[in-house]
Design a protein around this motif. Sequence first.
Motif, mmCIF file in Angstrom:
data_model
loop_
_atom_site.group_PDB
_atom_site.id
_atom_site.type_symbol
_atom_site.label_atom_id
_atom_site.label_comp_id
_atom_site.label_asym_id
_atom_site.label_seq_id
_atom_site.Cartn_x
_atom_site.Cartn_y
_atom_site.Cartn_z
ATOM 1 N N GLU A 92 -23.318 -6.749 -5.261
ATOM 2 C CA GLU A 92 -22.619 -7.948 -4.810
ATOM 3 C C GLU A 92 -21.376 -7.578 -4.003
ATOM 4 O O GLU A 92 -20.958 -6.425 -3.964
ATOM 5 C CB GLU A 92 -22.226 -8.794 -6.030
ATOM 6 N N SER A 93 -20.769 -8.588 -3.384
ATOM 7 C CA SER A 93 -19.539 -8.382 -2.628
ATOM 8 C C SER A 93 -18.428 -7.904 -3.558
ATOM 9 O O SER A 93 -18.279 -8.403 -4.671
ATOM 10 C CB SER A 93 -19.139 -9.696 -1.954
ATOM 11 N N PHE A 94 -17.646 -6.917 -3.103
ATOM 12 C CA PHE A 94 -16.494 -6.471 -3.886
ATOM 13 C C PHE A 94 -15.437 -5.873 -2.958
ATOM 14 O O PHE A 94 -15.723 -5.493 -1.818
ATOM 15 C CB PHE A 94 -16.901 -5.445 -4.951
ATOM 16 N N LYS A 95 -14.203 -5.790 -3.466
ATOM 17 C CA LYS A 95 -13.097 -5.164 -2.768
ATOM 18 C C LYS A 95 -12.412 -4.223 -3.759
ATOM 19 O O LYS A 95 -11.896 -4.670 -4.785
ATOM 20 C CB LYS A 95 -12.100 -6.212 -2.251
ATOM 21 N N LEU A 96 -12.399 -2.936 -3.462
ATOM 22 C CA LEU A 96 -11.852 -1.930 -4.374
ATOM 23 C C LEU A 96 -10.968 -0.963 -3.599
ATOM 24 O O LEU A 96 -11.357 -0.481 -2.532
ATOM 25 C CB LEU A 96 -12.999 -1.164 -5.045
ATOM 26 N N ALA A 97 -9.783 -0.683 -4.130
ATOM 27 C CA ALA A 97 -8.851 0.220 -3.457
ATOM 28 C C ALA A 97 -8.544 1.437 -4.322
ATOM 29 O O ALA A 97 -8.290 1.310 -5.526
ATOM 30 C CB ALA A 97 -7.555 -0.513 -3.132
ATOM 31 N N TYR A 98 -8.559 2.609 -3.696
ATOM 32 C CA TYR A 98 -8.067 3.816 -4.347
ATOM 33 C C TYR A 98 -6.651 4.044 -3.863
ATOM 34 O O TYR A 98 -6.404 4.170 -2.647
ATOM 35 C CB TYR A 98 -8.942 5.028 -4.011
ATOM 36 N N VAL A 99 -5.703 4.065 -4.804
ATOM 37 C CA VAL A 99 -4.286 4.275 -4.490
ATOM 38 C C VAL A 99 -3.936 5.705 -4.894
ATOM 39 O O VAL A 99 -3.708 5.981 -6.080
ATOM 40 C CB VAL A 99 -3.397 3.264 -5.241
ATOM 41 N N PRO A 100 -3.916 6.641 -3.965
ATOM 42 C CA PRO A 100 -3.733 8.057 -4.321
ATOM 43 C C PRO A 100 -2.352 8.348 -4.906
ATOM 44 O O PRO A 100 -1.332 7.984 -4.316
ATOM 45 C CB PRO A 100 -3.938 8.779 -2.986
ATOM 46 N N LYS A 101 -2.328 9.004 -6.060
ATOM 47 C CA LYS A 101 -1.055 9.339 -6.703
ATOM 48 C C LYS A 101 -0.201 10.252 -5.838
ATOM 49 O O LYS A 101 1.024 10.152 -5.835
ATOM 50 C CB LYS A 101 -1.328 10.021 -8.054
ATOM 51 N N GLU A 102 -0.860 11.142 -5.104
ATOM 52 C CA GLU A 102 -0.135 12.096 -4.265
ATOM 53 C C GLU A 102 0.175 11.544 -2.875
ATOM 54 O O GLU A 102 0.721 12.245 -2.024
ATOM 55 C CB GLU A 102 -0.951 13.383 -4.133
ATOM 56 N N GLY A 103 -0.204 10.305 -2.622
ATOM 57 C CA GLY A 103 0.043 9.706 -1.320
ATOM 58 C C GLY A 103 -1.013 10.085 -0.298
ATOM 59 O O GLY A 103 -2.118 10.512 -0.642
ATOM 60 N N ALA A 104 -0.668 9.928 0.966
ATOM 61 C CA ALA A 104 -1.611 10.190 2.058
ATOM 62 C C ALA A 104 -1.671 11.685 2.343
ATOM 63 O O ALA A 104 -0.988 12.198 3.234
ATOM 64 C CB ALA A 104 -1.199 9.414 3.304
ATOM 65 N N THR A 105 -2.488 12.394 1.592
ATOM 66 C CA THR A 105 -2.644 13.840 1.764
ATOM 67 C C THR A 105 -4.100 14.185 2.051
ATOM 68 O O THR A 105 -5.009 13.390 1.776
ATOM 69 C CB THR A 105 -2.204 14.598 0.501
ATOM 70 N N ALA A 106 -4.312 15.384 2.564
ATOM 71 C CA ALA A 106 -5.669 15.827 2.884
ATOM 72 C C ALA A 106 -6.530 15.906 1.625
ATOM 73 O O ALA A 106 -7.711 15.536 1.645
ATOM 74 C CB ALA A 106 -5.614 17.193 3.578
ATOM 75 N N ASP A 107 -5.950 16.371 0.521
ATOM 76 C CA ASP A 107 -6.710 16.499 -0.722
ATOM 77 C C ASP A 107 -7.145 15.134 -1.250
ATOM 78 O O ASP A 107 -8.292 14.962 -1.690
ATOM 79 C CB ASP A 107 -5.860 17.214 -1.772
ATOM 80 N N GLU A 108 -6.245 14.174 -1.208
ATOM 81 C CA GLU A 108 -6.572 12.828 -1.689
ATOM 82 C C GLU A 108 -7.639 12.174 -0.811
ATOM 83 O O GLU A 108 -8.552 11.519 -1.302
ATOM 84 C CB GLU A 108 -5.313 11.959 -1.735
ATOM 85 N N LEU A 109 -7.510 12.356 0.505
ATOM 86 C CA LEU A 109 -8.507 11.783 1.415
ATOM 87 C C LEU A 109 -9.877 12.411 1.188
ATOM 88 O O LEU A 109 -10.897 11.709 1.216
ATOM 89 C CB LEU A 109 -8.075 11.981 2.866
ATOM 90 N N GLU A 110 -9.902 13.714 0.945
ATOM 91 C CA GLU A 110 -11.177 14.390 0.738
ATOM 92 C C GLU A 110 -11.840 13.916 -0.558
ATOM 93 O O GLU A 110 -13.064 13.729 -0.603
ATOM 94 C CB GLU A 110 -10.981 15.912 0.712
ATOM 95 N N PHE A 111 -11.032 13.715 -1.610
ATOM 96 C CA PHE A 111 -11.592 13.176 -2.854
ATOM 97 C C PHE A 111 -12.205 11.806 -2.610
ATOM 98 O O PHE A 111 -13.358 11.541 -2.973
ATOM 99 C CB PHE A 111 -10.512 13.068 -3.937
ATOM 100 N N TYR A 112 -11.430 10.927 -2.006
ATOM 101 C CA TYR A 112 -11.897 9.564 -1.708
ATOM 102 C C TYR A 112 -13.178 9.604 -0.878
ATOM 103 O O TYR A 112 -14.165 8.922 -1.177
ATOM 104 C CB TYR A 112 -10.795 8.820 -0.973
#
Length: 256
Positions: A92-112
């Motif tokens: 179904e339709s959904f809206k989900l956000a990942y809010v990275p604890k470390e902020g906008a970093t390469a590691d966080e983006l790669e996990f996401y």
Amino acid sequence: MAKKKPKPLPLPNPVNSNPSHDAEHTIYVAGTGGGKTSAVKHIGLVPKASQVVFFDPYRNYAGSKFQGQMCHGTESRLAFVKALILARKRGESFKLAYVPKEGATADELEFYSSVVWSVGNGRASKLHVVIEELASCVETSGKLKGRAGELLRGGRQYGLVVHTVFQRGQEVPKTVTEQSSVWWVGAVNSLSDASWLADKRGLDVNVIAGLKSAKVNKKRIGKPIAEYLLVRDGIGNVEHRAFNCASGTKLTLNYR
């Protein structure tokens, strides 16, 4: 003693490759106050009843409604994985956000990106993937590596539609610009930025330079109206319009 990095999650690959999906990856580029995030929310390039997952380092989406549907956010990696897998299974339709604890970093983006890549399915509903502050997460204007690059190069056939948001095109990997067929262009900060965009998409540099931002219009006429160009594939396929960043109301340039 050095802190050990967490082991990567054993995530599956996407399934059901479907090359018939249209190329819909989208760029939102504008300077500060240009209306990028508001464009994601209001312009409609992310359909209202769609499945959407956000990389949301500044909480632009988490905890608020997106096109009438509450966007649930989490800083927990495990909770994000569980929530996304469950939401995709429901269909179904959904809206989900990942809010990275470390902020906008390469590691966080790669996990996401790795988690999103794993839920791709060419026969399921399309999943719209919104990445805010992309330029802060990468250190090259060359090829975007890892799963983030994979989303852009191979995501289409698995129903993944990537929406990237940033201020300057020169600062993001060429993978992003080369793989994105739709460009939303708002007011930029300099003539060099306008020239770069004009060269990349065959636009009139003076038109780009003349776009008024929501920030400027709020001071000028008391309304946060952002002007923009919407550029799609095909010669001359360009819309020049405006919208109210607060209400989402689309306007013609007669608002002036």
